[in-house]
Design a protein around this motif. Structure first.
Motif, PDB file in Angstrom:
ATOM      1  N   VAL A 107       9.530   2.363  -2.097  1.00  0.00           N
ATOM      2  CA  VAL A 107      10.098   2.184  -3.435  1.00  0.00           C
ATOM      3  C   VAL A 107      10.711   3.495  -3.921  1.00  0.00           C
ATOM      4  O   VAL A 107      11.824   3.547  -4.451  1.00  0.00           O
ATOM      5  CB  VAL A 107       9.021   1.698  -4.423  1.00  0.00           C
ATOM      6  N   ARG A 108      10.002   4.581  -3.688  1.00  0.00           N
ATOM      7  CA  ARG A 108      10.483   5.868  -4.192  1.00  0.00           C
ATOM      8  C   ARG A 108      11.762   6.305  -3.488  1.00  0.00           C
ATOM      9  O   ARG A 108      12.747   6.652  -4.128  1.00  0.00           O
ATOM     10  CB  ARG A 108       9.390   6.920  -4.009  1.00  0.00           C
ATOM     11  N   GLY A 153       0.829  -1.213   0.000  1.00  0.00           N
ATOM     12  CA  GLY A 153       0.000   0.000   0.000  1.00  0.00           C
ATOM     13  C   GLY A 153       0.860   1.258   0.000  1.00  0.00           C
ATOM     14  O   GLY A 153       1.889   1.324  -0.679  1.00  0.00           O
ATOM     15  N   SER A 154       0.440   2.253   0.820  1.00  0.00           N
ATOM     16  CA  SER A 154       1.145   3.536   0.795  1.00  0.00           C
ATOM     17  C   SER A 154       2.565   3.398   1.322  1.00  0.00           C
ATOM     18  O   SER A 154       3.465   4.124   0.897  1.00  0.00           O
ATOM     19  CB  SER A 154       0.372   4.574   1.612  1.00  0.00           C
ATOM     20  N   ALA A 198       4.768   2.319  -1.634  1.00  0.00           N
ATOM     21  CA  ALA A 198       5.036   3.397  -2.592  1.00  0.00           C
ATOM     22  C   ALA A 198       6.144   4.308  -2.078  1.00  0.00           C
ATOM     23  O   ALA A 198       7.090   4.644  -2.803  1.00  0.00           O
ATOM     24  CB  ALA A 198       3.760   4.191  -2.851  1.00  0.00           C
ATOM     25  N   ALA A 199       6.045   4.703  -0.802  1.00  0.00           N
ATOM     26  CA  ALA A 199       7.062   5.588  -0.232  1.00  0.00           C
ATOM     27  C   ALA A 199       8.414   4.881  -0.177  1.00  0.00           C
ATOM     28  O   ALA A 199       9.456   5.480  -0.460  1.00  0.00           O
ATOM     29  CB  ALA A 199       6.634   6.033   1.165  1.00  0.00           C
ATOM     30  N   GLU A 241       7.387   3.996 -12.095  1.00  0.00           N
ATOM     31  CA  GLU A 241       8.384   3.858 -11.036  1.00  0.00           C
ATOM     32  C   GLU A 241       8.407   2.458 -10.449  1.00  0.00           C
ATOM     33  O   GLU A 241       9.117   2.191  -9.475  1.00  0.00           O
ATOM     34  CB  GLU A 241       8.095   4.853  -9.915  1.00  0.00           C
ATOM     35  N   PRO A 263      -0.332   1.418  -9.134  1.00  0.00           N
ATOM     36  CA  PRO A 263      -0.181   2.839  -8.748  1.00  0.00           C
ATOM     37  C   PRO A 263       1.252   3.345  -8.908  1.00  0.00           C
ATOM     38  O   PRO A 263       1.467   4.550  -8.998  1.00  0.00           O
ATOM     39  CB  PRO A 263      -0.587   2.864  -7.275  1.00  0.00           C
ATOM     40  N   LEU A 264       2.228   2.434  -8.915  1.00  0.00           N
ATOM     41  CA  LEU A 264       3.616   2.878  -9.032  1.00  0.00           C
ATOM     42  C   LEU A 264       3.950   3.307 -10.452  1.00  0.00           C
ATOM     43  O   LEU A 264       4.982   3.938 -10.687  1.00  0.00           O
ATOM     44  CB  LEU A 264       4.564   1.755  -8.602  1.00  0.00           C
TER      45      LEU A 264
END
Lengths: 608, 237, 401
Positions: free
Chosen positions: C237-238, C230-231, C234-235, C268, C264-265
């Protein structure tokens, strides 16, 4: 060496957006004396606006748009709600701004949907540069620069602009403002706009670093409170220092204690409040207004006694006439009434605002659950232990709390509750963390819905009646004396600190017993019993029922629980509840209990 | 005469400003003493040192043989010190009777004494009224009743006539004086109204710029040149 | 006082609104709980999945003449809410059985409640091993492959790499802990010389990605095992990409191949991670193709993992009620759940009597960015039965009381 520099810079980048939010909160508090719970919502809205604008016009356009958008929302908040509350007791301001949190949360849900949103990276700043062989994201360096620029900008504004001078005057010396012939409402509007815009800017700048979610508001507001309190309310430089301190403690703490990161900030806040009650760079507030209205408790009266009797009879026969679900629901009401009664006692009679009542409720709940699961106590012993454990916690928090008042007291109780919440989440060996503690069911003799209902009925009625008697008797009279006029009370030989401390312990015991009952009614306990929304629930119940109505907590818990139960099936029930809270805070400060007793006395007057 | 209260070389400074500087005096049983001086002379600070709202930097306060210099206000009260405030401090959520009852309970006396106490200060029959509904003069009387509930050895009155009209001033001073005589309470009061000061005080202390510049009977003070100098231009002098 | 009257009127109308519920003798009510507002990325497609199945079931005549009715509630991601709602579903709505839940701790809480109130609970998504093993009970059955099963699938692939020093990052609650423990256990048994040099435990959905990535980097591992989703994912991975955490490192990641987390990624999305997931775009069995067509026709959306889980949940409910011929007595339902066979888009699955775990499997492959979006490539389907311990061994892990 390079590693530590990199870790330090990472912490500094996190400090930047925290500082932007906290600076706005601090300026608003300094000028208007309003502790704005909805400030985190402005940060969240800033992030959402930035996400939407960035996808069409690019990130660099989105950032200023988000700041202005959040600023405009802050201005609207000030015009529609907060300006009605500048003269209201602090309690009402806190609760009303929490109502705004609920409304804004649902508005964001409606506008952007529930899905977490991953925004774009910042164009031109998506890479990293190497400093001492460690990769540092260029965006982190940019954030650090923005933080310093805003600090410098605010400094310049305070020193060089007329607005800045007025803000300083308002923060440091109320009377001077009037002497300067300033229209405070204009100043307040501009202040809200600027403070909100800073929060929106902070939110927008987080978009490249994290996903935009509907839970950003409460996460950031808890941290922003910590920063503002540590720095000193109203001090922007203090907020900056505190943000750096917290972010660095977190950045290095995670290397040593990766599992207790949440608790660090709140422990620091509690220590600062104890050692320097007004923060590192804060000053004692001048002309702070009352925490609650100084008012006599309403008398129960003839109709009140009749109503109370009918209520007792109704509750007694409910399992015979009501559905199983009605019994389940009323069990909740009884438990929450007991919890609220504790808060009502310390707040109504004692004038002591708590924003951390969940601490006591959760201590009782976790206490009972641990006694039962770890030590193998029977339900009865665990239930007896719950108020004792909560009372010990209340005694400790109370030791430090009695020296403070108003907002500072509310913040210390909040810190206490948040420390316990952090332990609940992260001290997994003891509390099970987010998984909670399961399988805490009642003893066989009271295992049925009805039997457990009568247990809650008996204990709640006895405990609430005991507190009503205490509030109406000598103890209550002396406690009211400390609330009405502390110097006078001292001059009469009343030990004000001890009296307040005792009130907090009694409130803690009541909430602890309620927490114990709650565990056995649900069979489990989770960190949410210690979280901010639980404390707010308790506040809203007290406010809803009427702070000075003897039956206030019962009415409040009943109405709140039933309202929540019926509303929570609707899609946007939080907004409805929030609007209801705001309406009560603005237009019916006496709550339902106050309205009822006004109504009865008016009817009596008409007849005579 | 028995010394009830003794201040020994009291000193208190705030930052660089010395508010009370080497102040010493005594108060005897049933004695009525006024503390006067121009604004900023240090009267209020001196009062706060005596009542315990502030602690002296150096010096001692002896109440009936006990050193109370470092005690908290509520402990001083138990040692026999009572006080009223410049702006009458009462419990605004309570009735007159509840105010006095609270004071009696706090003093460890029976609430049954409240009628007698109210009668003493001239408030008989007003017990059921909310204290906020009273005229200001009567609120001051309620406060005096509360201060007297513990039968203090020493009573500090901070501007007892402030905010009151002419005839009412005399009456409240008369009430205070009568009670002091009856119970043997020593009275120390600050006052701007010179009629009250010279009419009721047995002895007058005069402060200026933190120092005690005169201590004597009303007649002595009237003749004191330094006092005249300090009060020059003051219409009350 | 008009205020109190307004309130009274508001209450009356609310009660009238909410208590007006009609019951039909020929409907069977199912109580369904999930974290709709907390993790809509998964639960929205999940809801569409079970709704599709429900419509198919009722359109074909229901269960022996009974129509299925689902009362679906949102627990907002809070276990306390879930228990409260479960109590309402049982005491107020009189449902025949409970189903759903996403988060492991919520699944465990509802499972404990089901045991106390003696209700069948079909846990569709919560992955913690405890649910059917160490904290298993007679009343709870689970559909999805557990953390152990999925971690074992990944550990097999991980053992084939050269990596010796591993670091792990996982959300700090039941699911994360189980997923790390299972992976460590299986990997060590397959390759005894591996070392675990660091563990990071960010609080669920509260990851401070920058410092977490830095802490992992500091341990200098050869490979990373990730459980965040989830969120948090994403954080992570970035920040990890910007700071070069994934360069020259093997990354093994649980669930990351599921479209709800990979899509969603966008561009990225990480490349070359070994993941479990759901390559719906490339599965061409007859049953799955039919399911895909029906779902896309009904909702005009592509499939997600949740769609399949939701669909299989409802198909399980239909299967067990068919087995009991519409009887909703709990004991009868429990008996029917044991060794229940359910036909699903990915083939037949069985709810093992020994440990109440279904043999639903998962897809294992590598991530790759295709046309600016993450996909799974080089994947294989691993049947759940292949990675589960033998029945006797599994049964021994369950409490005996």
């Amino acid at each position: 060496m390079g590693f530590f520099v990199a870790q330090f810079l990472t912490g500094l980048a996190s400090a930047s957006s925290l500082f932007l939010v906290a600076a706005g909160l601090s300026i608003i508090f300094g000028v208007t004396r309003v502790v704005n719970f909805a400030h985190g919502s402005l940060y969240m809205i800033g992030a959402f606006i930035a996400y939407s604008v960035a996808s069409r016009f690019g990130f660099w356009i989105a950032v200023p748009v988000a700041a202005v958008g959040a600023g405009a929302l802050g201005w609207v908040m000030e015009r529609t709600v907060l300006r009605h509350l500048y003269k209201a007791p602090e309690l009402f301001q806190l609760v009303a701004t929490f109502g705004l949190v609920l409304i804004i949360q649902d508005a964001a849900l409606w506008l952007w949907g529930p899905t977490d949103l991953l925004g774009p990276r910042a164009p031109g700043l998506s890479g990293a540069i190497h400093i001492l062989d460690e990769p540092i994201p260029t965006y982190d360096l940019f954030l650090i620069a923005v933080g310093l620029a805003v600090l410098g900008g605010v400094w310049w504004m305070f020193a060089r602009t007329r607005f800045g001078v007025l803000v300083r005057a308002a923060t440091e010396d109320r009377e001077m403002l009037q002497a300067l012939g300033v229209r405070p409402d204009r100043l307040f509007q501009v202040t809200f706009f600027i403070g909100a815009a800073l929060a929106g800017l902070g939110g927008a700048l987080e978009v490249p670093r994290q996903t935009v979610t509907l839970s950003m508001d409460l996460t950031i507001i808890a941290e922003a409170f910590v920063v503002v309190v540590i720095g000193g309310m109203g001090s922007v430089l203090g907020a900056f220092l505190a943000a750096v301190l917290i972010a660095e403690l977190n950045a290095f703490g995670i290397l040593i204690f990766p599992e207790i990161t949440l608790v660090i900030a709140f422990v620091v806040m509690a220590v600062v409040l104890i050692v320097r009650p007004y923060g590192l760079l804060g000053k004692a507030p001048q002309g702070a207004h009352a925490a609650v209205e100084i008012q006599a408790p309403a008398k129960l009266g003839k109709y009140g006694r009749i109503g109370g009797g009918l209520l007792l009879v109704g509750l007694l026969i409910l399992p015979l006439v009501g559905s199983e679900f009605a019994v389940v629901l009323m069990t909740d009401v009884l438990i929450f009434a007991l919890m609220a009664a504790g808060l009502h006692f310390m707040m109504g009679t004692g004038g002591l605002i708590s924003f951390g009542h969940a601490a006591f409720f959760g201590l009782g709940a976790y206490g009972a659950a641990l006694l039962s699961s770890k030590l193998g106590f029977s339900m009865w012993l665990a239930l007896a232990g719950a108020p004792v454990i909560a009372a010990i916690g209340a005694a400790l928090i109370g030791l430090f709390a009695v020296r403070l008042s108003g907002v500072y007291l509310a913040m210390l109780t909040l810190a206490g509750a948040q420390i316990l919440w952090s332990l609940g989440v992260q001290w997994q060996d003891l509390t099970g963390g987010d998984d909670g503690i399961l399988g805490i069911w009642p003893a066989d003799s009271v295992t049925g819905t009805t039997a457990f209902y009568y247990l809650c009925f008996g204990l709640s009625v006895i405990a609430i009646a005991a507190m009503m008697a205490a509030a109406g008797g000598r103890f209550g009279l002396l406690l009211r004396a400390t609330r009405d006029n502390a110097p006078r009370a001292r001059a009469l030989g009343i030990n004000v600190g001890k009296r307040r401390w005792a009130a907090i312990v009694i409130a803690g015991m009541a909430a602890g017993l309620a927490g114990g009952l709650y565990v056995f009614s649900k069979g489990s306990v989770f960190p949410s019993t210690l979280a901010i929304p639980r404390s707010v629930d308790a506040l809203v119940m007290v406010l809803l029922g009427g702070l000075h109505a003897p039956a206030g907590p019962i009415i409040g818990a009943g109405v709140f629980t039933l309202l929540e139960d019926s509303l929570s099936r609707l899609d946007y029930w939080r907004a409805l509840l929030g609007a209801f809270i705001v309406a009560i805070a603005i237009s019916a400060p006496g709550g339902i209990g106050g309205a009822l007793s006004n109504w009865v006395s008016r009817a009596q007057r008409q007849r005579s | 005469m028995t010394v009830m209260l003794e201040a020994r070389a009291l000193r208190k400074s705030f930052g660089g400003l010395v508010a009370v500087d080497d102040v010493s005096f005594t108060l005897s049983r049933a004695e009525r003493v006024a503390l006067i001086g121009p604004n900023g002379a240090g009267k209020s600070t001196c009062f706060n040192l005596l009542s315990g709202e502030a602690a002296p930097d150096t010096g001692q306060i002896i109440l009936d043989g006990t050193d109370i210099s470092r005690l908290a206000p509520h402990v001083r009260q138990r040692a026999g010190l009572g006080r009223t405030f410049q702006i009458a401090a009462v419990f605004r959520s309570m009735t007159v009777s509840e105010n006095v009852t609270t004071a009696l309970i706090a003093a460890g006396r029976s609430p049954d004494n409240r009628r007698a106490l109210l009668t003493e200060v001239g408030l008989a029959g007003l017990g059921a009224r909310l204290v906020t509904d009273l005229a200001y003069g009567d609120i001051k009387r309620v406060e005096m009743a509360m201060a007297l509930a513990a039968r203090p050895k020493v009573l500090l009155l901070d501007e007892p006539t402030a905010g009151m009209a002419g005839p009412e001033r005399t009456r409240i001073m008369e009430t205070a004086a009568a009670l002091a005589d009856k119970n043997g309470t020593a009275l120390l009061f600050t006052e701007h109204d010179m009629d009250a000061v010279f009419g009721f005080a047995d002895r007058i202390l005069v402060m200026d710029q933190g120092r005690l510049i005169a201590d004597g009977t009303p007649d002595e003070i009237r003749e004191n040149t330094e006092v005249k100098r300090v009060y020059l231009g003051d219409p009350d002098a | 006082m008009t205020f109190s009257r307004t309130i009274a009127a508001a209450f009356l109308s609310l009660f009238v609104l909410t208590s007006a519920q009609t019951t039909h003798a020929d409907t069977i009510r199912i109580g369904e709980i999930n974290s709709y507002s907390r993790l809509p990325a998964f639960t929205e497609p999940y809801k569409k999945g079970w709704q599709l199945a429900l419509e198919e079931i009722n359109a074909s005549g229901g269960i022996f003449g009974h129509t299925l009715e689902v009362i679906s509630r949102d627990d907002a991601g809070k276990p306390g809410n879930a228990v409260k709602i479960a109590e309402e579903l049982v005491s107020r709505d009189k449902v025949a059985l409970l189903a759903g839940t996403f988060f492991s701790h919520i699944g465990l809480a509802v499972s404990d409640f089901a045991k106390q109130k003696k209700m069948l609970f079909i846990a569709s998504e919560p992955l913690t091993d405890a649910l059917v093993w160490s904290k298993g009970n007679d009343y709870t059955f689970r559909l999805r492959p557990s953390t152990y099963m999925q971690a074992a699938m990944l550990a097999r692939e991980a053992a084939k790499t050269d990596a010796i020093k591993w670091a792990t990052v996982a959300p700090n609650y039941a699911y994360g802990k189980d997923a790390v423990a299972a992976f460590q256990q299986v990997l060590k048994s397959l390759k005894p010389n591996v070392e675990f040099v660091d563990e990071q435990w960010p609080a669920l959905f509260k990851i401070d990605a920058g410092v977490t990535v830095r802490a992992l980097e500091a341990a200098k591992p050869d490979a990373i095992y990730n459980v965040t989703f989830g969120s948090d994912l994403a954080a992570f991975v970035r920040e990890g990409a910007v700071r070069g955490l994934f360069e020259n490192r093997t990354v093994v990641s649980l669930l990351t191949g599921e479209p709800e987390y990979l899509e969603p990624l966008k561009g990225e999305a990480p490349e070359g991670w070994i993941v479990t997931g759901y390559p719906w775009y490339a599965i061409d069995t007859e049953a799955h193709t039919a399911f895909k067509a029906a779902y896309e026709a009904r909702w005009d959306e592509t499939l997600k993992m949740g769609s399949l889980v939701g669909y299989n949940t409802m198909m399980t409910i239909a299967a067990v009620l068919t087995e009991t011929k519409g009887n909703i007595d709990t004991e009868t339902l429990l008996a029917a759940m044991k060794d229940l066979k359910v036909a699903t888009p990915q083939g037949e699955i069985i709810y093992r009597a020994a440990d109440h775990q279904a043999t639903m499997g998962s897809w294992v492959g590598r991530t790759k960015v295709v046309d600016g979006a993450g996909q799974m490539v080089d994947w294989t389907y691993v049947d759940g039965g292949d990675v589960l311990p033998p029945p006797a061994e599994a049964k021994a892990m369950r409490p005996t009381d």
